[in-house]
Design a protein around this motif. Structure first.
Motif, mmCIF file in Angstrom:
data_model
loop_
_atom_site.group_PDB
_atom_site.id
_atom_site.type_symbol
_atom_site.label_atom_id
_atom_site.label_comp_id
_atom_site.label_asym_id
_atom_site.label_seq_id
_atom_site.Cartn_x
_atom_site.Cartn_y
_atom_site.Cartn_z
ATOM 1 N N GLU A 86 -43.801 44.464 45.578
ATOM 2 C CA GLU A 86 -44.609 44.825 44.463
ATOM 3 C C GLU A 86 -45.928 45.594 45.307
ATOM 4 N N PHE A 87 -46.339 45.238 46.404
ATOM 5 C CA PHE A 87 -47.463 45.878 46.939
ATOM 6 C C PHE A 87 -46.930 47.381 47.387
ATOM 7 N N ILE A 88 -45.791 47.536 47.824
ATOM 8 C CA ILE A 88 -45.167 48.769 48.093
ATOM 9 C C ILE A 88 -45.249 49.715 46.764
ATOM 10 N N SER A 89 -44.628 49.243 45.723
ATOM 11 C CA SER A 89 -44.702 49.978 44.621
ATOM 12 C C SER A 89 -45.950 50.642 44.037
ATOM 13 N N ARG A 90 -46.900 49.390 44.090
ATOM 14 C CA ARG A 90 -48.076 49.894 43.589
ATOM 15 C C ARG A 90 -48.755 51.019 44.585
ATOM 16 N N ILE A 91 -48.468 51.073 45.761
ATOM 17 C CA ILE A 91 -49.288 51.940 46.542
ATOM 18 C C ILE A 91 -48.430 53.209 46.345
ATOM 19 N N TRP A 127 -61.067 61.578 43.218
ATOM 20 C CA TRP A 127 -61.773 60.555 44.043
ATOM 21 C C TRP A 127 -61.569 59.018 43.403
ATOM 22 N N GLU A 128 -61.561 58.835 42.253
ATOM 23 C CA GLU A 128 -61.591 57.695 41.576
ATOM 24 C C GLU A 128 -60.117 56.922 41.832
ATOM 25 N N ALA A 129 -59.037 57.666 41.871
ATOM 26 C CA ALA A 129 -57.735 57.218 42.332
ATOM 27 C C ALA A 129 -57.554 56.733 43.551
ATOM 28 N N VAL A 130 -58.062 57.687 44.526
ATOM 29 C CA VAL A 130 -58.057 57.422 45.878
ATOM 30 C C VAL A 130 -59.033 56.062 46.362
ATOM 31 N N ASN A 131 -59.869 55.923 45.753
ATOM 32 C CA ASN A 131 -60.798 54.841 45.905
ATOM 33 C C ASN A 131 -60.199 53.721 45.213
ATOM 34 N N ASP A 132 -59.516 53.683 44.179
ATOM 35 C CA ASP A 132 -58.700 52.383 43.771
ATOM 36 C C ASP A 132 -57.623 52.170 44.603
ATOM 37 N N SER A 139 -54.012 66.036 51.569
ATOM 38 C CA SER A 139 -52.654 66.198 51.313
ATOM 39 C C SER A 139 -51.656 65.485 51.969
ATOM 40 N N ARG A 140 -51.787 65.833 53.306
ATOM 41 C CA ARG A 140 -50.715 64.972 54.344
ATOM 42 C C ARG A 140 -50.902 63.467 54.352
ATOM 43 N N TYR A 141 -52.270 63.317 54.451
ATOM 44 C CA TYR A 141 -52.797 61.802 54.495
ATOM 45 C C TYR A 141 -52.126 60.872 53.203
ATOM 46 N N ILE A 142 -52.214 61.793 51.881
ATOM 47 C CA ILE A 142 -51.758 60.921 50.843
ATOM 48 C C ILE A 142 -50.270 60.717 50.761
ATOM 49 N N LYS A 163 -49.905 59.020 41.313
ATOM 50 C CA LYS A 163 -51.030 59.549 40.510
ATOM 51 C C LYS A 163 -51.967 60.683 41.006
ATOM 52 N N VAL A 164 -52.371 60.264 42.404
ATOM 53 C CA VAL A 164 -52.962 61.343 43.062
ATOM 54 C C VAL A 164 -52.283 62.747 43.169
ATOM 55 N N SER A 165 -51.174 62.700 43.316
ATOM 56 C CA SER A 165 -50.476 63.959 43.388
ATOM 57 C C SER A 165 -50.320 64.491 41.977
ATOM 58 N N GLY A 166 -50.157 63.639 40.860
ATOM 59 C CA GLY A 166 -49.987 64.350 39.706
ATOM 60 C C GLY A 166 -51.326 64.734 39.121
ATOM 61 N N LEU A 167 -52.601 64.241 39.429
ATOM 62 C CA LEU A 167 -53.845 64.789 39.059
ATOM 63 C C LEU A 167 -54.062 66.093 39.677
#
Length: 313
Positions: free
Chosen positions: A135-140, A110-115, A13-16, A146-150
């Motif tokens: 654009e890159f910053i917003s996507r990241i 796992w799928e979201a982190v791999n994406d 969770s810290r890394y995300i 998304k990971v946090s929401g899951l």
């Protein structure tokens, strides 16, 4: 729960959250660059020192000096695998942890982190250019949310989830202070002294926007952006999820459902007390960096108490 699994969930969770906020940190500079006139000198180097990576940067770029450009700093903070706090390193760290605990979390995580990992590998170099960086910053940031929401929607509220909540709250509190530090650490050098206040307020506006806090600031504070009001909102607001007090108070509410560790309670009380008792008006009139450093040291001590109390006891 095995201490190894608890440790992995905490660090996952810290890394995300670190990956998301590293992207937002670079966003502070990128937003300011877009808003400022070209006559104003903008310095990127303080961002590296803000995340505590100055020595690593100097060892990798011994001839860079203090006047480094946005491309060099963006590459170091976003993509450099030799920088342990870079965006790429954080996502790779989360992905590697997830390999070992995939049975503990839903497959969608796992799928979201791999994406995220694949997106960085495929589009990271584009982020170095100003044209594609936002654009890159917003996507990241969206991918990390998304990971946090899951995790929030699909994970049982057991002790493993509590360790993830602890990691998320402490990392967000730490990164909020670092983004504040970056915004207040002399990124802008105006040509005329009378312009300093106006450009300072622009810095604080960029800090609020990078933390997705600008709209909530306007809704709650209802005054023009100043250093004092921004500091009070980001440090002490009890309703905004990225404020330091909110993060730490939420983490404290986890503790009654966990094995008692008096040292952890003491460190929580200390850092919450320091933050609540801070005087934003005084901090804004002086250099807030010293106070942010103090909070970061206290958060580091809190982290050490959690590690000793729960993972190696």
């Amino acid at each position: 729960m095995l201490s190894r699994v608890a440790d992995n969930l905490y660090w996952f969770s810290r890394y995300i959250r670190r990956a998301e906020n590293t992207a937002r940190l670079v966003g502070v500079g990128s937003q300011l660059q877009l808003d400022l006139p070209r006559s104003v000198r903008f310095t990127w180097r303080p961002m590296i020192d803000t995340v505590g990576a100055g020595e690593v940067f100097e060892s990798l770029h011994p001839d860079a000096g203090g006047d480094v450009g946005d491309a060099e700093v963006s590459r170091f903070l976003l993509l450099d695998p030799l920088n342990p706090s870079s965006l790429r390193s954080s996502v790779d760290g989360a992905r590697e942890i997830l390999r070992g605990i995939r049975d503990s979390l839903p497959q969608e995580v796992w799928e979201a982190v791999n994406d995220l990992h694949l997106y960085i590998e495929g589009n990271g170099e584009r982020a170095i250019t100003r044209r594609y960086r936002i654009e890159f910053i917003s996507r990241i940031a969206d991918g990390c949310l998304k990971v946090s929401g899951l995790l929030t929607a699909n994970v049982s509220r057991d002790i493993g989830f509590n360790f993830m909540r602890l990691g998320t709250a402490i990392e967000q509190a730490d990164m909020t202070t670092r983004i504040i530090d970056a915004g207040a650490s002399g990124l802008i050098t105006p040509r005329q002294e009378e312009d300093r206040e106006a450009f300072s307020n622009m810095q604080w506006m960029a800090v609020l926007r990078s933390l997705a806090a600008y709209q909530m600031y306007r809704r709650n504070v209802r005054q023009r952006v100043t250093g004092e009001h921004a500091l009070r909102f980001l440090l002490q607001n009890g309703d905004f999820p990225r404020s330091v007090v909110f993060c730490l108070s939420r983490a404290q509410r986890v503790l009654p459902g966990m094995p008692p560790r008096p040292a952890v309670d003491r460190h929580f009380n200390r850092v919450v007390g320091i933050t609540r008792n801070a005087d934003p008006a005084w901090l804004a009139a002086h250099n807030p960096a010293k106070f942010m450093d103090e909070v970061q040291v206290q958060l580091g001590d809190l982290h050490n108490a959690i590690v000793q109390g729960y993972f190696y006891s």
